[in-house]
Design a protein around this motif. Structure first.
Motif, short mmCIF file in Angstrom:
data_model
loop_
_atom_site.label_atom_id
_atom_site.label_comp_id
_atom_site.label_asym_id
_atom_site.label_seq_id
_atom_site.Cartn_x
_atom_site.Cartn_y
_atom_site.Cartn_z
N ARG A 1 46.38 76.65 12.54
CA ARG A 1 46.97 76.72 13.83
C ARG A 1 46.62 78.14 14.71
O ARG A 1 46.23 78.24 15.77
CB ARG A 1 48.50 76.76 14.12
CG ARG A 1 48.87 75.42 13.74
CD ARG A 1 50.61 75.24 14.15
NE ARG A 1 51.45 76.07 13.42
CZ ARG A 1 52.82 75.63 13.29
NH1 ARG A 1 53.17 74.34 13.83
NH2 ARG A 1 53.35 76.43 12.68
N TYR B 1 43.70 73.00 17.09
CA TYR B 1 44.62 72.57 16.17
C TYR B 1 46.18 73.48 16.65
O TYR B 1 47.11 73.41 15.80
CB TYR B 1 44.49 73.02 14.70
CG TYR B 1 43.24 72.05 14.20
CD1 TYR B 1 42.85 70.88 14.92
CD2 TYR B 1 42.34 72.51 13.16
CE1 TYR B 1 41.81 70.13 14.52
CE2 TYR B 1 41.45 71.88 12.85
CZ TYR B 1 41.02 70.93 13.51
OH TYR B 1 39.67 70.15 12.99
N ALA B 2 45.90 74.34 17.64
CA ALA B 2 46.87 75.43 17.77
C ALA B 2 48.36 74.70 18.21
O ALA B 2 49.16 75.48 18.00
CB ALA B 2 46.35 76.29 18.92
#
Length: 311
Positions: free
Chosen positions: A102, A121-122
């Protein structure tokens, strides 16, 4: 004059030293959820983990390290993600895994190069991370370290990535829009997040940052000399794309004209999108053809918020 040169050198050393010790990222909260292996494997496919970190052409083992990605900044080699404790991630905790996925930060606190698509993907939830982690725990260990990145000075100085993050890292706009239905929002979540379509289909500036006022407008300079066309709603419609034939193409690689995708999109279909469910493929197509709220291309959150306003 000598005093001025000395003072400038001392100031420069101080600035570099400050950057080196400048802490980045946040300590993730404990991941306590029980992971679902099947859901994690599906998310790993959607996100490109398997295709990127497996050198299939060389007959490499799954997730043991991918083929080199040649860029203007150097050649990057995706690392070993198997459960080997020395060469892979077998010695990590799930929280270290969460921070890597993340935030793009290694267990030692070093920033990862953005050749790793962590900016997309955070917004993965703790459950997403638990699922991915459970899936990765099923991968047999491979005691073979991936090749070291071939990156020349000054790009080999990882502290410089802290400046890159400050300028170009922003939170992906994957949150649902109230005025839109569940299918559209699911498509947005996939396209803007896990499937990271913007990594290839958005042009970049000289520093490798994506141009937020030209999201999905195409990229003429992909690694390896490939190109990615515009996938804005207007450009897709002009080329004859519909929800049904776009979803079909993402599954098969076959375009409306009966031709096949070329360039790096071949790998995307073969390694990622052909494994998606029909519902998810249709959701992606619906989102791409309908477009997004204008503010979503411009609202920058997180570390690079201020800098992105002028990109």
């Amino acid at each position: 004059m000598k005093k001025l040169v000395f003072a400038a050198g001392a100031l420069g050393a101080l600035v570099v030293g400050g950057l080196v010790i400048w802490p980045i990222g946040k300590v993730p909260a404990s991941i306590t959820q029980t992971g679902d292996v099947q859901r994690g494997a599906y998310l790993a496919r959607v996100s490109g983990c398997i295709s990127c970190h497996t050198n299939s052409e060389a007959g490499g083992a799954a997730l043991a390290g991918g083929a080199g990605l040649a860029t203007d900044f150097g050649t990057f080699f995706p690392p070993n993600l198997t459960t080997d404790k020395e060469s892979g991630i077998g010695g990590w905790t799930v929280e270290q895994f969460a921070k890597a996925v993340r935030q793009g930060i290694s267990p030692s606190g070093e920033p990862y190069y953005p050749a790793f698509s962590y900016p997309f993907y955070a917004d993965f939830t703790d459950q997403d991370i638990a699922d991915l982690w459970a899936a990765f725990q099923t991968v047999p260990p491979v005691a073979e370290a991936a090749l070291e990145h071939d990156v020349k000075f000054p790009f080999d100085q990882r502290w410089g990535l802290k400046l890159w993050r400050a300028a170009y890292l922003y939170d992906p706009p994957t949150e649902p829009i109230d005025e839109k239905n569940a299918q559209w929002n699911r498509g947005r979540e996939l396209v803007r997040g896990a499937a990271h379509c913007g990594a290839c289909h958005t042009p970049r500036n000289i520093g490798g940052g994506r141009l937020l006022d030209a999201v999905f407008a195409g990229n003429e300079a992909l690694p390896g000399g490939s190109k990615a066309p515009s996938i804005t709603p207007n450009s897709l419609a002009e080329r004859g794309w519909t929800v049904s034939n776009l979803a079909y193409a993402l599954r098969t690689g076959v375009t409306p004209s009966g031709d096949a995708f070329g360039g790096s999109m071949v790998e995307v279909v073969q390694g990622n999108t052909r494994f998606l469910s029909p519902d998810d493929l249709e959701a992606m197509a619906v989102y791409l053809l309908d477009g997004d709220e204008p503010r979503a291309d411009r609202v920058a959150q997180g570390e690079g918020a201020a800098a992105n306003k002028d990109m």
